[in-house]
Design a protein around this motif. Structure first.
Motif, PDB file in Angstrom:
ATOM      1  N   MET A  56       0.837  -1.195   0.000  1.00 38.53           N
ATOM      2  CA  MET A  56       0.000   0.000   0.000  1.00 38.53           C
ATOM      3  C   MET A  56       0.876   1.251   0.000  1.00 38.53           C
ATOM      4  O   MET A  56       1.812   1.362   0.778  1.00 38.53           O
ATOM      5  N   GLN A  57       0.571   2.192  -0.909  1.00 43.27           N
ATOM      6  CA  GLN A  57       1.407   3.373  -1.068  1.00 43.27           C
ATOM      7  C   GLN A  57       0.607   4.645  -0.759  1.00 43.27           C
ATOM      8  O   GLN A  57      -0.446   4.874  -1.331  1.00 43.27           O
ATOM      9  N   LEU A  58       1.164   5.471   0.125  1.00 41.35           N
ATOM     10  CA  LEU A  58       0.560   6.767   0.410  1.00 41.35           C
ATOM     11  C   LEU A  58       0.732   7.692  -0.791  1.00 41.35           C
ATOM     12  O   LEU A  58       1.776   7.696  -1.456  1.00 41.35           O
ATOM     13  N   GLY A  59      -0.321   8.460  -1.048  1.00 41.46           N
ATOM     14  CA  GLY A  59      -0.239   9.430  -2.130  1.00 41.46           C
ATOM     15  C   GLY A  59      -0.424   8.848  -3.506  1.00 41.46           C
ATOM     16  O   GLY A  59      -0.202   9.527  -4.505  1.00 41.46           O
ATOM     17  N   GLU A  60      -0.818   7.578  -3.583  1.00 40.82           N
ATOM     18  CA  GLU A  60      -1.002   6.911  -4.860  1.00 40.82           C
ATOM     19  C   GLU A  60      -2.343   6.177  -4.898  1.00 40.82           C
ATOM     20  O   GLU A  60      -2.986   5.975  -3.869  1.00 40.82           O
ATOM     21  N   TYR A  61      -2.718   5.788  -6.109  1.00 34.27           N
ATOM     22  CA  TYR A  61      -3.915   4.961  -6.274  1.00 34.27           C
ATOM     23  C   TYR A  61      -3.526   3.505  -6.035  1.00 34.27           C
ATOM     24  O   TYR A  61      -2.528   3.016  -6.554  1.00 34.27           O
ATOM     25  N   ASN A  62      -4.316   2.846  -5.223  1.00 36.84           N
ATOM     26  CA  ASN A  62      -4.065   1.449  -4.866  1.00 36.84           C
ATOM     27  C   ASN A  62      -5.312   0.620  -5.188  1.00 36.84           C
ATOM     28  O   ASN A  62      -6.438   1.054  -4.906  1.00 36.84           O
ATOM     29  N   THR A  63      -5.117  -0.543  -5.762  1.00 35.76           N
ATOM     30  CA  THR A  63      -6.221  -1.476  -5.971  1.00 35.76           C
ATOM     31  C   THR A  63      -6.214  -2.469  -4.820  1.00 35.76           C
ATOM     32  O   THR A  63      -5.290  -3.284  -4.691  1.00 35.76           O
ATOM     33  N   LEU A  64      -7.252  -2.390  -3.974  1.00 38.12           N
ATOM     34  CA  LEU A  64      -7.279  -3.166  -2.738  1.00 38.12           C
ATOM     35  C   LEU A  64      -8.516  -4.060  -2.685  1.00 38.12           C
ATOM     36  O   LEU A  64      -9.513  -3.828  -3.387  1.00 38.12           O
ATOM     37  N   GLU A  65      -8.437  -5.068  -1.826  1.00 39.97           N
ATOM     38  CA  GLU A  65      -9.544  -6.016  -1.664  1.00 39.97           C
ATOM     39  C   GLU A  65     -10.440  -5.583  -0.509  1.00 39.97           C
ATOM     40  O   GLU A  65      -9.956  -5.147   0.539  1.00 39.97           O
ATOM     41  N   ILE A  66     -11.762  -5.683  -0.715  1.00 36.21           N
ATOM     42  CA  ILE A  66     -12.713  -5.395   0.363  1.00 36.21           C
ATOM     43  C   ILE A  66     -12.698  -6.573   1.335  1.00 36.21           C
ATOM     44  O   ILE A  66     -13.040  -7.699   0.978  1.00 36.21           O
ATOM     45  N   LEU A  67     -12.277  -6.297   2.587  1.00 30.95           N
ATOM     46  CA  LEU A  67     -12.120  -7.355   3.580  1.00 30.95           C
ATOM     47  C   LEU A  67     -13.365  -7.541   4.430  1.00 30.95           C
ATOM     48  O   LEU A  67     -13.815  -8.670   4.654  1.00 30.95           O
ATOM     49  N   ARG A  68     -13.927  -6.429   4.940  1.00 29.90           N
ATOM     50  CA  ARG A  68     -15.101  -6.534   5.822  1.00 29.90           C
ATOM     51  C   ARG A  68     -15.833  -5.204   5.885  1.00 29.90           C
ATOM     52  O   ARG A  68     -15.254  -4.139   5.675  1.00 29.90           O
ATOM     53  N   ASP A  69     -17.107  -5.324   6.206  1.00 31.11           N
ATOM     54  CA  ASP A  69     -17.995  -4.163   6.319  1.00 31.11           C
ATOM     55  C   ASP A  69     -18.214  -3.865   7.802  1.00 31.11           C
ATOM     56  O   ASP A  69     -18.644  -4.742   8.560  1.00 31.11           O
ATOM     57  N   THR A  70     -17.897  -2.652   8.235  1.00 29.93           N
ATOM     58  CA  THR A  70     -18.036  -2.273   9.639  1.00 29.93           C
ATOM     59  C   THR A  70     -18.851  -0.989   9.751  1.00 29.93           C
ATOM     60  O   THR A  70     -19.192  -0.364   8.739  1.00 29.93           O
TER      61      THR A  70
END
Length: 278
Positions: free
Chosen positions: A2-16
């Motif tokens: 994960m990079q600050l200041g950049e676009y990241n493609t991440l996985e949805i882990l959980r809904d809170t």
């Protein structure tokens, strides 16, 4: 990672309750607050987000698109100036900070400034700097003569307008080569007109670039380069001679050399055309 200041493609882990927690392949997690949660989603879906620090210096994700990302340059408005520095509007909830030491000229609220965004290694925060030249380097060029390049208008000089070339180098468009109004922060296409011995770059704006005016110009430039900068063809040459050497009509040839001559890339002599040398 994960990079600050950049676009990241991440996985949805959980809904809170506060929102969705997203994660990368290395186990890092970040919150996507409810205001940015899409109407429809499934756990395990991938989502592209921009990651930065919130007001409490915690990593947070957003689906908003900031006006500038890490490593980029952009013209931003100064919203306020405090005893700590200036705070710029970059399209996100938390403003982008520009310390006094990173201001080429003292910023004022309401003013617009071309800045570079970078990650400060000491504070690990994203900050802005209007001292843009220090993020550019012409020692090792990644461009050559006649290359098409991306430009950001930087600042005026007595002889023209300085431009940022491909977000890496500093170039100059001379006054005589500026044929329309351009302003600091404008993003344009250009052509490398000349590479000087000290690696300074002379730039032409794309609207007068040979590729956009006449595609046959590139063929002529290559032929000139392959023949020591001169070919014995001109506007009075026999059409068959032009067709034999360049595989184009006399009409196309005249149009192309006219464009190149206008850009001062060639000279037209009595017995042929010659490439203007650096």
């Amino acid at each position: 990672m994960m990079q600050l200041g950049e676009y990241n493609t991440l996985e949805i882990l959980r809904d809170t309750d506060p929102g969705l927690f997203l994660g990368d392949e290395e186990g890092n997690e970040v919150l996507l607050p409810n205001r940015y949660v899409p109407e429809e989603f499934n756990i395990g879906d991938k989502i592209e987000v921009f990651v930065y620090l919130d007001n409490e210096e915690r990593p947070v994700a957003t689906t908003d698109k900031p006006y500038i990302a890490k490593g980029d340059f952009s013209l931003l408005r100064c919203n306020q100036v405090t005893k700590y520095g200036a705070f710029l509007d970059w399209g996100l909830v938390k403003e982008l900070f520009c310390p006094f030491k990173e201001q080429a000229f003292k910023m004022k609220a309401g003013g617009w400034y071309l800045v570079h965004c970078y990650l400060d290694e000491e504070t690990e925060r994203l900050v802005a700097s209007s001292k843009t030249n220090r993020f550019l380097d012409n020692k090792e060029l990644t461009v050559s003569k006649f290359d098409e390049v991306d430009l950001i208008v930087s600042h005026p000089s007595e002889i023209g307008m300085n431009v940022i070339v491909n977000k890496k180098h500093l170039g100059l468009v001379f006054k005589d080569d500026i044929f329309k109004d351009i302003s600091v922060g404008d993003r344009l296409k250009g052509i490398v007109k000349k590479v000087r011995q000290d690696n300074k770059l002379d730039i032409l704006l794309s609207q007068i670039g040979y590729r956009n005016i006449e595609p046959n110009a590139e063929i002529i430039l290559k032929e000139l380069s392959d023949n020591s900068g001169f070919i014995p063809l001109h506007d009075k040459s026999d059409p068959d001679d032009i067709k034999h050497q360049l595989q184009m009509s006399k009409k196309s040839f005249k149009k192309a050399i006219g464009a190149l001559y206008k850009e001062r890339l060639i000279t037209i002599e009595s017995n042929g055309i010659r490439l203007v040398q650096n």
